[in-house]
Each structure stands twice: as structure tokens, then as C-alpha cells.
Scaffold this motif. Structure first.
Motif, PDB file in Angstrom:
ATOM      1  N   LEU A  28       0.850  -1.204   0.000  1.00  8.36           N
ATOM      2  CA  LEU A  28       0.000   0.000   0.000  1.00  8.36           C
ATOM      3  C   LEU A  28       0.880   1.246   0.000  1.00  8.36           C
ATOM      4  N   THR A  29       0.910   1.991  -1.148  1.00 11.36           N
ATOM      5  CA  THR A  29       1.694   3.231  -1.257  1.00 11.36           C
ATOM      6  C   THR A  29       0.765   4.403  -1.520  1.00 11.36           C
ATOM      7  N   PRO A  30       1.096   5.615  -1.020  1.00 11.75           N
ATOM      8  CA  PRO A  30       0.227   6.802  -1.237  1.00 11.75           C
ATOM      9  C   PRO A  30       0.082   7.159  -2.720  1.00 11.75           C
ATOM     10  N   THR A  31       1.114   6.867  -3.519  1.00 13.24           N
ATOM     11  CA  THR A  31       1.034   7.243  -4.946  1.00 13.24           C
ATOM     12  C   THR A  31      -0.096   6.507  -5.645  1.00 13.24           C
ATOM     13  N   LEU A  32      -0.199   5.208  -5.382  1.00 13.95           N
ATOM     14  CA  LEU A  32      -1.270   4.437  -6.024  1.00 13.95           C
ATOM     15  C   LEU A  32      -2.639   4.913  -5.562  1.00 13.95           C
ATOM     16  N   THR A  46      -3.395   7.936  -4.446  1.00 17.52           N
ATOM     17  CA  THR A  46      -3.669   9.273  -5.020  1.00 17.52           C
ATOM     18  C   THR A  46      -4.075   9.172  -6.493  1.00 17.52           C
ATOM     19  N   ARG A  47      -3.372   8.312  -7.234  1.00 20.13           N
ATOM     20  CA  ARG A  47      -3.698   8.140  -8.652  1.00 20.13           C
ATOM     21  C   ARG A  47      -5.123   7.603  -8.817  1.00 20.13           C
ATOM     22  N   ASP A  48      -5.478   6.630  -7.965  1.00 18.62           N
ATOM     23  CA  ASP A  48      -6.823   6.067  -8.065  1.00 18.62           C
ATOM     24  C   ASP A  48      -7.880   7.107  -7.697  1.00 18.62           C
ATOM     25  N   ILE A  49      -7.547   7.925  -6.677  1.00 16.53           N
ATOM     26  CA  ILE A  49      -8.510   8.976  -6.283  1.00 16.53           C
ATOM     27  C   ILE A  49      -8.681   9.999  -7.408  1.00 16.53           C
ATOM     28  N   ASP A  50      -7.570  10.419  -8.055  1.00 12.77           N
ATOM     29  CA  ASP A  50      -7.662  11.387  -9.162  1.00 12.77           C
ATOM     30  C   ASP A  50      -8.491  10.825 -10.315  1.00 12.77           C
ATOM     31  N   ARG A  51      -8.265   9.544 -10.615  1.00 15.48           N
ATOM     32  CA  ARG A  51      -9.054   8.947 -11.712  1.00 15.48           C
ATOM     33  C   ARG A  51     -10.541   8.928 -11.383  1.00 15.48           C
ATOM     34  N   LYS A  52     -10.812   8.562 -10.120  1.00 14.37           N
ATOM     35  CA  LYS A  52     -12.224   8.544  -9.709  1.00 14.37           C
ATOM     36  C   LYS A  52     -12.824   9.952  -9.737  1.00 14.37           C
ATOM     37  N   LYS A  53     -12.040  10.988  -9.358  1.00 13.64           N
ATOM     38  CA  LYS A  53     -12.549  12.369  -9.417  1.00 13.64           C
ATOM     39  C   LYS A  53     -12.872  12.771 -10.861  1.00 13.64           C
ATOM     40  N   GLY A  54     -11.962  12.380 -11.807  1.00 12.22           N
ATOM     41  CA  GLY A  54     -12.219  12.701 -13.214  1.00 12.22           C
ATOM     42  C   GLY A  54     -13.507  12.050 -13.720  1.00 12.22           C
TER      43      GLY A  54
END
Length: 493
Positions: A381-385, A387-395
Motif C-alpha cells: 500500500l503506497t500513497p502514490t497508487l 492518489t492516482r486512483d482517487i484522481d481517476r475517480k474524481k475525473g
């Protein structure tokens, strides 16, 4: 023998002339005897040199005489000489010593009767027709309802009164009159200038450009109507950019402008009838179309309502659709309590069995193994993954939000358009719009009065106008009903 020698030759005592003297004497005799003559014949050769004079031959079946028309006279002639035309020439006889011939100096020339005029008209018609001036492809359609009509005619005759009267009866329009002479020597030139003048007007200018032209004249003889057979008039009519109706003479009269115009009317009154439709017929047609539209809308709404009711009868009732699901829910609810108690008892027995075999060493081993799995999971579990998943979900969420907003706006716009259309239909079908055009509704109580007899027997009358009601005979006026305010933006949501 001596007598024969002494006698002079016969004619030796006659006076002796020079050629010039003899030519002058012949000229004086001929001009003195034939100072003014009228000669009927057919025009043969016609010559028009640059000097402006006209030289021609007058002939019949047995003789030919030369003729000359000086430049000043030629410009004033009502009938220009054409080869093959039978004419009556008025002038004086003279001689031309340079060629030892006599000739007639023509001062006036006119066609010799009806036959000559008709032959001249037919010849001119063939020549102009060969140029294509009478071709059907050149003719323009008449406007259905012209705003401005230009009339070329005499301002003092009965023709213009007939045209204006007929236009006023059928469909009043703006009329521009260009006064011209309708017979005589100046007729052709004035009519041609009038047609060209109307065409030179600028659309939208101070003086409006006509949408339709009418060239009109009353009946008359062939000589009276001859100005409308002149070539300049025919060419002006053919070159007109404005559609043109010719109404020259009576129905049996035919002139060359009739062939060049876009439409021929048998009489000036008929020209006015061709120019505009009948206003009352248009109003009747419009009322018929309005009634058809109302019937069509009413029938369409009725048919669709009936179809909706038929489809509704074929669909099952909502209560029937949920009956089976409701029964299954009740059955599952009845089983839920015993099932929960049985499951809890089973878990409790299993827990007892498991807890009996637990030892401290086993617990330490299980704890160490759990810590090791936890550390492995934490390493992955890394913060980068995240954050990337959260950004994709926001888009994805923003896209869905935009689509939803656009769909909602389109749905609201459609509803608003339908409401506006229904409101316009309601206003169009209501009688309040009729009141705005100057009509009124007469009532006696709650009853609408439609006849004079009902009005005479009524004790009190109430008249409804556009802006309110007015009472007669003691009735109390009711205020005008106010229209409901239009819905605000976004009220459909």
C-alpha cells in the motif's frame, strides 16, 4: 434647184437652249404643275446615308418614282418608311438635273389603310420574334401580392379609374402612376421612357420601386393603338426587370407589346384582377385553414388519449406486480428470527471448540504470522497508487456530473419549449385574442348573447372588451381576468 439650196433646214428657227437652261425649264414646269401631290404606292428600295436623309422608291405594278425625305422631315415622321409597306406619300414633284430624273420630295408619309398597317405590324412582329424578344423563357412570373404597382397610362382617362377601383375592391395596394400620352407621335417614346424609368428606381429608396408594372390603354382604332406597336416600346417591355402586364385596347385588340410583356390582360380591369388576389377569399381560406388546424389538433389529442387509455388497460395493475414479492418478503421475515438464533448458536459452539485448543505458543505463532502478513500488505500500500486512483475517480465523477447537468438542461429546455407551444396554442384558440382585434362579447348574466332578439329581451347586458367589461341596464361589470404570470427559470426542476 436654187430654191432647194436657199431654203433653210426644218427647225433651224427654233430657240437654242443649253443643257442647264433646258433642265431648269423642265424643273419649273414640273414644280409649277405638281406643287402638291399625294401618291399611293409600295415602298421599294430604302437608303439611309449618314447625312440623315432618306432615299426610297415608290412603285406599283407598272412604274417607279424616286423619293427623298430630308433629315428634318424624317425626324418628325410618325411612320418610318419600311420596304414593302404600302403608303400614301404627300409632297411635291421636282427634278434632279444631275441625273436627268424627276423625284418626289416627301413631306409626310402614312400607311395606306388598315391592310398596310397590319402588314407592317406582321413584318415587325416576325423580325422581333426572330430576335427572341417574344420567347416564353424570357417571361417572368407575376408576384402573388405586390406591395407597389406601377401603372403607365393617361392620368385623365377612364382606364386609371377602372384600375384603381378594381384594386380597391379586391386588395388595396400602393399605386404609382406615370402619366403618358397613349396615342399620337409622342406615345411610343413616353411609354418606353416610363417603363425604363420605373426599372431605374432603387429598391427601398424615397420613391419605392414597383413590384409589378401595368401598361394600360382603352380601346381604339389600329391607328390609335399604333404607338404600342413601335419597336422602342416592345424592346423596353422585353428588357424590363419588373414583371409587366399589358392591357392595351379591348379583348380583340392585339399589339406587339402584348407579345413582349410577361402577361397580357384583355382589358385594364382584367389587368387589375391579374395583379392582386381577392382579399376576402384569402381571409376565408385562412379561416378554413385555421379551422382545419384546430380540428386536426383536437382529433390528434383525442386519438392519442384514447390510445393511451387502451394501452393502460392492457398493462397489469401495480398492486398485482408486487403481490408475489410482498409474499416472499413476508415469508423471509418469518424465517429470519429462527435462522439468526440457529446461526448464533452454531457460531457459539464453534467458538467453544476453537478456544479449547488455543495455547500461548499457538497464540504467539499466530500473532507473528499475522504481523508478517500485515507488514507485507502495508508494503504494497503506497500513497502514490491511492492518489492516482482517487484522481481517476474524481475525473470520472466530474464527467458524470457534466453529463448529468447537460441532460438536465436539455430536459428542462424541452419541457419549457413544450409549455411555450401549449401556451401559444391556448392563446390562439381562446377568444381573448379575438377581443384584441376590435371584437366584443355580449352577455346577459352567464349567457352569451348572439342575436338581436336575445338582446332586446334581456333585462341587462354586459359587454366584454379587451381591457374589461362594461355593464348596461344595471348589470355589474366584472374586471378583466389577468393572465397568469409565466413560470420562472428553473421552476420545472
Amino acid at each position: 434647184m436654187s430654191d432647194l439650196i436657199d431654203d433653210p433646214a426644218p427647225g433651224m428657227n427654233a430657240p437654242e437652249f443649253t443643257v442647264t437652261e433646258l433642265s431648269g425649264a423642265v424643273k419649273r414646269v414640273i414644280e409649277g404643275e405638281f406643287a402638291h401631290v399625294r401618291v399611293r404606292g409600295e415602298i421599294g428600295r430604302v437608303s439611309r446615308p449618314r447625312s440623315g436623309h432618306i432615299y426610297l422608291d415608290l412603285k406599283d405594278d407598272r412604274a417607279v418614282i424616286s423619293g427623298v425625305i430630308w433629315k428634318g422631315v424624317a425626324a418628325r415622321l410618325a411612320t418610318q418608311p419600311e420596304e414593302g409597306l404600302e403608303v400614301v406619300a404627300t409632297g411635291r414633284l421636282t427634278t434632279f438635273p444631275g441625273q436627268s430624273k424627276y423625284q418626289i420630295v416627301i413631306e409626310d408619309i402614312a400607311p395606306a389603310g388598315m391592310g398596310a398597317l397590319m402588314a407592317m405590324q406582321e413584318k415587325r412582329k416576325k423580325a422581333l420574334e426572330a430576335e427572341g424578344l417574344f420567347a416564353p423563357g424570357r417571361k417572368k412570373p407575376l408576384p402573388y401580392l405586390p406591395e407597389v404597382i406601377g401603372v403607365v397610362t393617361s392620368p385623365s382617362g377612364a382606364v386609371i379609374r377602372d384600375i384603381l377601383h378594381r384594386l380597391r375592391d379586391r386588395f388595396p395596394r400602393k399605386v404609382l402612376i406615370w402619366p403618358v400620352a397613349v396615342q399620337g407621335q409622342s406615345c411610343a417614346a413616353e411609354v418606353a421612357r416610363a417603363i425604363e424609368g420605373f426599372n431605374r428606381l432603387t429598391p427601398g429608396g424615397a420613391l419605392p420601386r414597383p413590384d409589378l408594372l401595368i401598361v394600360a390603354r382603352g380601346g381604339g382604332s389600329v391607328e390609335d393603338l399604333w404607338g404600342f406597336n413601335e419597336e422602342i416600346v416592345v424592346r423596353a417591355a422585353a428588357a424590363s426587370d419588373i414583371p409587366l402586364i399589358s392591357a392595351v385596347g379591348h379583348e380583340t385588340d392585339t399589339t406587339l407589346i402584348d407579345y413582349a410583356s410577361d402577361r397580357r390582360a384583355p382589358t385594364p380591369t382584367a389587368a387589375a384582377e391579374l395583379a392582386v388576389p381577392v382579399r376576402m377569399e384569402l381571409l376565408a381560406w385562412l379561416d378554413g385553414q385555421s379551422a382545419r388546424l384546430t380540428r386536426g389538433v383536437t382529433q390528434g389529442v383525442g386519438l392519442r388519449g384514447q390510445r393511451l387509455r387502451d394501452l393502460a388497460r392492457a398493462l397489469p395493475k401495480p398492486a398485482q406486480l408486487v403481490e408475489a414479492a410482498r409474499q416472499r418478503l413476508d415469508y423471509a421475515g418469518d424465517r429470519l428470527g429462527p435462522s439468526l438464533r440457529a446461526a448464533a448458536q452454531k457460531k457459539r459452539v464453534h467458538l467453544s471448540e476453537v478456544s479449547g485448543s488455543l495455547r500461548p505458543a499457538t497464540l504467539r505463532r499466530l500473532t507473528a504470522e499475522a504481523d508478517r502478513r500485515l507488514q507485507d500488505r502495508a508494503a504494497r500500500l503506497t500513497p502514490t497508487l491511492l492518489t492516482r486512483d482517487i484522481d481517476r475517480k474524481k475525473g470520472d465523477l466530474a464527467k458524470l456530473t457534466g453529463r448529468f447537468a447537460r441532460a438536465a438542461d436539455a430536459r428542462i429546455t424541452g419541457w419549457r419549449t413544450r409549455l411555450d407551444a401549449l401556451e401559444r396554442l391556448r392563446l390562439g384558440l381562446g377568444y381573448e385574442e379575438t377581443l384584441k382585434r376590435g371584437y366584443a362579447v355580449v352577455r346577459s348574466g352567464d349567457k352569451v348573447i348572439t342575436t338581436r332578439a336575445e338582446a332586446e329581451t334581456a333585462t341587462a347586458l354586459e359587454i366584454q372588451f379587451q381591457d374589461g367589461r362594461f355593464a348596461l341596464g344595471g348589470a355589474r361589470a366584472k374586471p378583466a381576468r389577468k393572465k397568469p404570470a409565466p413560470p420562472e427559470q428553473g421552476s420545472l426542476l
